[in-house]
Design a protein around this motif. Structure first.
Motif, PDB file in Angstrom:
ATOM      1  N   GLU A 207      -4.590 -38.217  18.752  1.00  0.00           N
ATOM      2  CA  GLU A 207      -5.065 -37.313  17.557  1.00  0.00           C
ATOM      3  C   GLU A 207      -5.099 -35.714  18.265  1.00  0.00           C
ATOM      4  N   LEU A 208      -4.783 -34.970  17.533  1.00  0.00           N
ATOM      5  CA  LEU A 208      -4.852 -33.535  17.850  1.00  0.00           C
ATOM      6  C   LEU A 208      -5.793 -32.812  16.879  1.00  0.00           C
ATOM      7  N   PRO A 209      -6.659 -31.836  17.193  1.00  0.00           N
ATOM      8  CA  PRO A 209      -7.776 -31.021  16.319  1.00  0.00           C
ATOM      9  C   PRO A 209      -6.615 -30.057  15.759  1.00  0.00           C
ATOM     10  N   ASP A 210      -6.868 -29.878  14.313  1.00  0.00           N
ATOM     11  CA  ASP A 210      -5.969 -29.046  13.570  1.00  0.00           C
ATOM     12  C   ASP A 210      -6.741 -27.879  12.914  1.00  0.00           C
ATOM     13  N   GLY A 211      -6.779 -28.108  11.397  1.00  0.00           N
ATOM     14  CA  GLY A 211      -7.690 -26.847  10.927  1.00  0.00           C
ATOM     15  C   GLY A 211      -9.004 -27.258  10.745  1.00  0.00           C
ATOM     16  N   MET A 212      -9.999 -26.353  10.548  1.00  0.00           N
ATOM     17  CA  MET A 212     -11.489 -26.762  10.755  1.00  0.00           C
ATOM     18  C   MET A 212     -12.169 -25.590   9.535  1.00  0.00           C
ATOM     19  N   THR A 213     -13.583 -26.226   9.280  1.00  0.00           N
ATOM     20  CA  THR A 213     -14.241 -25.049   8.653  1.00  0.00           C
ATOM     21  C   THR A 213     -15.630 -25.420   9.001  1.00  0.00           C
ATOM     22  N   ILE A 214     -16.611 -24.865   8.503  1.00  0.00           N
ATOM     23  CA  ILE A 214     -17.969 -24.710   9.094  1.00  0.00           C
ATOM     24  C   ILE A 214     -18.837 -25.065   7.873  1.00  0.00           C
ATOM     25  N   ASP A 215     -19.925 -25.915   8.001  1.00  0.00           N
ATOM     26  CA  ASP A 215     -21.023 -26.235   6.619  1.00  0.00           C
ATOM     27  C   ASP A 215     -22.087 -25.476   6.749  1.00  0.00           C
ATOM     28  N   ALA A 216     -23.007 -25.725   5.749  1.00  0.00           N
ATOM     29  CA  ALA A 216     -24.178 -24.908   5.516  1.00  0.00           C
ATOM     30  C   ALA A 216     -25.167 -25.275   6.878  1.00  0.00           C
ATOM     31  N   ASN A 217     -25.000 -26.044   7.427  1.00  0.00           N
ATOM     32  CA  ASN A 217     -25.998 -26.508   8.670  1.00  0.00           C
ATOM     33  C   ASN A 217     -25.357 -25.916   9.869  1.00  0.00           C
ATOM     34  N   GLY A 218     -23.950 -25.231   9.872  1.00  0.00           N
ATOM     35  CA  GLY A 218     -23.403 -24.633  11.339  1.00  0.00           C
ATOM     36  C   GLY A 218     -22.715 -25.561  11.885  1.00  0.00           C
ATOM     37  N   ASN A 219     -22.428 -26.892  11.309  1.00  0.00           N
ATOM     38  CA  ASN A 219     -21.551 -27.793  11.870  1.00  0.00           C
ATOM     39  C   ASN A 219     -20.138 -27.478  11.777  1.00  0.00           C
ATOM     40  N   LEU A 220     -19.093 -28.050  12.564  1.00  0.00           N
ATOM     41  CA  LEU A 220     -17.762 -27.770  12.138  1.00  0.00           C
ATOM     42  C   LEU A 220     -17.304 -29.022  11.692  1.00  0.00           C
ATOM     43  N   TRP A 221     -16.242 -29.077  10.761  1.00  0.00           N
ATOM     44  CA  TRP A 221     -15.568 -30.257  10.328  1.00  0.00           C
ATOM     45  C   TRP A 221     -14.116 -29.827  10.641  1.00  0.00           C
ATOM     46  N   VAL A 222     -13.549 -30.837  11.365  1.00  0.00           N
ATOM     47  CA  VAL A 222     -12.115 -30.692  11.832  1.00  0.00           C
ATOM     48  C   VAL A 222     -11.235 -31.777  11.583  1.00  0.00           C
ATOM     49  N   ALA A 223     -10.080 -31.278  11.000  1.00  0.00           N
ATOM     50  CA  ALA A 223      -8.852 -32.182  10.392  1.00  0.00           C
ATOM     51  C   ALA A 223      -8.430 -32.736  11.964  1.00  0.00           C
ATOM     52  N   MET A 224      -8.339 -34.105  12.068  1.00  0.00           N
ATOM     53  CA  MET A 224      -7.550 -34.500  13.096  1.00  0.00           C
ATOM     54  C   MET A 224      -6.377 -35.342  12.814  1.00  0.00           C
ATOM     55  N   PHE A 225      -5.261 -34.441  13.213  1.00  0.00           N
ATOM     56  CA  PHE A 225      -3.835 -34.702  13.288  1.00  0.00           C
ATOM     57  C   PHE A 225      -3.409 -35.810  13.530  1.00  0.00           C
ATOM     58  N   ASN A 226      -2.817 -36.780  13.049  1.00  0.00           N
ATOM     59  CA  ASN A 226      -2.634 -38.136  13.776  1.00  0.00           C
ATOM     60  C   ASN A 226      -3.693 -39.081  14.061  1.00  0.00           C
ATOM     61  N   GLY A 227      -4.798 -38.625  13.373  1.00  0.00           N
ATOM     62  CA  GLY A 227      -5.935 -39.325  13.738  1.00  0.00           C
ATOM     63  C   GLY A 227      -6.614 -40.220  12.539  1.00  0.00           C
ATOM     64  N   LYS A 228      -5.988 -39.767  11.263  1.00  0.00           N
ATOM     65  CA  LYS A 228      -6.519 -40.542   9.898  1.00  0.00           C
ATOM     66  C   LYS A 228      -7.900 -40.188   9.753  1.00  0.00           C
ATOM     67  N   ARG A 229      -8.489 -38.980  10.147  1.00  0.00           N
ATOM     68  CA  ARG A 229     -10.016 -38.935   9.874  1.00  0.00           C
ATOM     69  C   ARG A 229     -10.249 -37.254  10.307  1.00  0.00           C
ATOM     70  N   ILE A 230     -11.395 -37.047   9.586  1.00  0.00           N
ATOM     71  CA  ILE A 230     -12.200 -35.765   9.661  1.00  0.00           C
ATOM     72  C   ILE A 230     -13.221 -35.876  10.563  1.00  0.00           C
ATOM     73  N   VAL A 231     -13.703 -35.001  11.401  1.00  0.00           N
ATOM     74  CA  VAL A 231     -14.956 -35.361  12.513  1.00  0.00           C
ATOM     75  C   VAL A 231     -15.996 -33.953  12.148  1.00  0.00           C
ATOM     76  N   SER A 232     -16.920 -34.255  12.038  1.00  0.00           N
ATOM     77  CA  SER A 232     -17.835 -33.219  12.091  1.00  0.00           C
ATOM     78  C   SER A 232     -18.531 -32.980  13.361  1.00  0.00           C
ATOM     79  N   ILE A 233     -18.570 -31.814  14.105  1.00  0.00           N
ATOM     80  CA  ILE A 233     -18.978 -31.616  15.419  1.00  0.00           C
ATOM     81  C   ILE A 233     -19.881 -30.592  15.257  1.00  0.00           C
ATOM     82  N   ASP A 234     -21.191 -31.015  16.206  1.00  0.00           N
ATOM     83  CA  ASP A 234     -22.255 -30.066  16.214  1.00  0.00           C
ATOM     84  C   ASP A 234     -21.792 -28.890  16.729  1.00  0.00           C
ATOM     85  N   GLY A 235     -22.004 -27.582  15.940  1.00  0.00           N
ATOM     86  CA  GLY A 235     -21.493 -26.249  16.455  1.00  0.00           C
ATOM     87  C   GLY A 235     -22.288 -25.614  17.679  1.00  0.00           C
ATOM     88  N   LYS A 236     -23.209 -26.536  18.294  1.00  0.00           N
ATOM     89  CA  LYS A 236     -23.830 -25.888  19.497  1.00  0.00           C
ATOM     90  C   LYS A 236     -23.803 -26.834  20.492  1.00  0.00           C
TER      91      LYS A 236
END
Length: 308
Positions: A207-236
């Protein structure tokens, strides 16, 4: 279930990308890169094409212009255009002299500056000559200036809630970078790696990280190309803290939207799947809406419009 995923579009797109929620219009802006158009889709699943290029041209990004209801900015091949949606008039803002690349993902910073990156031309999904791309900033007078060189596949952008950090993805090398960000000048500095997916066992080899956004808690949400999932990542810390399983493998980008910013929209690809995988993934290419029972599943609405 924590997350509910449903089809938001009535059908698939070839290469859906670049979702941006417009809170006043209550519509989702997006592009189909290889089909060469920029469009919106509303809650009734009605698609309005805002700009269509001739066959063979890519449209990699679309952003509205603040205060101008009929104007959008689009990335086409290696050019950035200002388009009047009402008349169809297309005005060239700037064009790269560089060959062998095309524009990819783009976003506006909280001050309305456009950031847009390039990537080498793919011979197959994710297969390209490395370090051919760059990251550019569009000035108020419509001129592009290179801010980062030797990028392979420029992708997701997001700014921290305090506007002091720019997060940036180079998909090909599977890295999420963090930069110090000067919101007054738009200058970046002190590049460091927030997430190295080549060394983190939380990530799949394919899988490859593709587009992303950030939520109200400052965590990133990343679309995982070829991974069949979205992952949330602690921004710190860069650690994975949540996962959304998707019904198709080639998810491309993600944003929050809806009246309360508690809906997530995800774009995906159909074009690159062979017939076997298309049969296995009948929703490939659709736009999806994700909702959650989690009370803190809420977006931070970044600036979505270009300011001249």
């Amino acid at each position: 279930m924590t997350f509910t995923v449903e089809a938001f579009s009535e059908g698939p797109f070839e290469l859906g990308e670049g979702p941006h929620w417009h809170p006043q219009l209550k519509k989702l802006f997006f592009v189909d890169i290889t089909a060469g158009f920029a469009a919106t889709i509303d809650a009734a699943k009605k698609v309005q094409v805002l700009h269509q290029e001739d066959a063979g041209h890519t449209v990699s990004a679309v952003l509205p212009v603040e205060g101008q209801d009929n104007q959008i900015v689009v990335g086409v091949d290696t050019s950035v255009y200002l388009v009047d949606v009402a008349t169809g008039e297309k005005k060239l803002l700037d064009k790269l002299a560089t060959g062998g690349v095309r524009f990819n993902d783009a976003k506006c910073d909280p001050k309305g500056r456009l950031w847009i990156g390039t990537m080498g031309l793919e011979t197959a999904p994710g297969v390209l000559t490395p370090e051919q791309g760059a990251l550019y900033l569009l000035s108020k007078d419509g001129k592009l200036s290179e801010q980062l060189e030797k990028v392979s596949l420029s992708n997701g952008l997001a700014w921290s809630l305090d506007n002091k950090t720019l997060y940036y993805i180079d998909s090909f090398v599977r890295l999420i970078y963090a930069f110090d960000y000067d919101i007054d000048t738009g200058k970046i500095a002190n590049r460091r790696v927030l997430v190295n997916m080549n060394e983190d066992s939380d990530f799949l080899a394919a899988e490859l990280p593709d587009g992303m956004t950030i939520d109200a808690n400052g965590n990133l949400w990343v679309a995982m190309f070829n991974g069949k999932r979205i992952v949330s990542i602690d921004g710190k810390t860069g650690k994975v803290i949540d996962v959304i399983k998707m019904p198709t493998s080639m998810v491309t980008s993600v944003c929050f939207g809806g009246p309360n910013l508690d809906e997530m929209y995800v774009t995906s690809i159909k074009k690159f799947l062979d017939e076997k995988r298309k049969a296995e993934e009948p929703l490939a290419g659709y736009i999806f809406k994700v909702t959650s029972t989690k009370k803190d599943f809420k977006g931070h609405l970044p600036n979505f419009a270009l300011q001249f």
